[in-house]
Design an enzyme around this catalytic site. Structure first.
Site, PDB file in Angstrom:
ATOM      1  N   CYS A  12      -2.030   3.564  -8.194  1.00 35.38           N
ATOM      2  CA  CYS A  12      -2.663   2.745  -6.952  1.00 35.38           C
ATOM      3  C   CYS A  12      -1.699   2.353  -6.223  1.00 35.38           C
ATOM      4  O   CYS A  12      -0.612   2.112  -6.453  1.00 35.38           O
ATOM      5  CB  CYS A  12      -3.615   1.591  -7.736  1.00 35.38           C
ATOM      6  SG  CYS A  12      -5.408   2.067  -7.682  1.00 35.38           S
ATOM      7  N   CYS A  88      -6.881   5.133  -6.336  1.00 36.47           N
ATOM      8  CA  CYS A  88      -7.393   4.601  -4.905  1.00 36.47           C
ATOM      9  C   CYS A  88      -7.053   5.745  -3.812  1.00 36.47           C
ATOM     10  O   CYS A  88      -6.111   6.479  -3.768  1.00 36.47           O
ATOM     11  CB  CYS A  88      -6.798   3.217  -4.570  1.00 36.47           C
ATOM     12  SG  CYS A  88      -4.932   3.342  -4.429  1.00 36.47           S
ATOM     13  N   CYS A  96       3.818  10.976  -2.581  1.00 36.39           N
ATOM     14  CA  CYS A  96       4.290  10.658  -3.664  1.00 36.39           C
ATOM     15  C   CYS A  96       6.011  11.112  -3.859  1.00 36.39           C
ATOM     16  O   CYS A  96       6.404  12.060  -3.427  1.00 36.39           O
ATOM     17  CB  CYS A  96       3.642  11.197  -4.911  1.00 36.39           C
ATOM     18  SG  CYS A  96       1.795  10.662  -4.756  1.00 36.39           S
TER      19      CYS A  96
END
Length: 167
Positions: A12, A88, A96
């Site tokens: 998240c 989320c 990422c």
């Protein structure tokens, strides 16, 4: 054949509520078959008290809980993840880090209880609802025969679970 333990990372943005609760749930419900971790792209540095309270009620050792960066899981010496699940929408859309190995990736959108304002009952309801949604999805995850699924099949099943209880 040796039983594999699966490493799962819940992501998240703030790593203060949803991912923390998911980590606690999987570490308890996974009964040693899973090692759950959580992290955030922009960690808040604290665990939300209601997330801690719900996790503690589940029987999770909350002394281990802390808000941390996903960088801890992308560098040298980090455990190799088998599954990475974003909780989320912000984290799902962010760039990422490069993850070691080839983990199965999935997005399980869960409304952010930390974003709910109002009196304590209203906020507590939001946390309880998020916790219940995560619990149902994690129960489905632990029931998957992961050792019998190839990478793509596992990823498809994880995506299916992400739709449970949504909408």
């Amino acid at each position: 054949m040796e039983n594999k333990t699966y490493n799962v990372l819940f992501l998240c943005t703030g790593n203060s509520a949803r991912s923390i609760m998911a980590e606690a749930l999987l570490n308890v419900l996974g009964k040693g078959r899973f090692n759950a971790f959580s992290a955030g792209s922009d960690p808040r540095g604290e665990v939300q008290p209601m997330a801690r309270e719900l996790s503690e009620a589940l029987g999770y050792d909350t002394a281990r809980m802390r808000s941390k960066s996903w960088d801890e899981f992308s560098g040298d010496g980090a455990p190799e993840m088998d599954i990475i699940i974003t909780l989320c929408d912000n984290a799902a859309g962010e760039a990422c880090p490069v993850w070691i190995g080839h983990p199965a990736l999935a997005h399980w959108g869960v409304p952010d209880p930390a974003a709910v304002s109002g009196d304590e009952d209203t906020r507590r309801h939001a946390y309880t609802a998020a916790f219940a949604m995560l619990r149902r999805r994690i129960e489905l995850l632990v029931s998957l025969p992961l050792e019998q699924l190839d990478h793509l099949a596992a990823q498809a099943k994880l995506h299916e679970i992400g739709g449970v209880g949504a909408g």
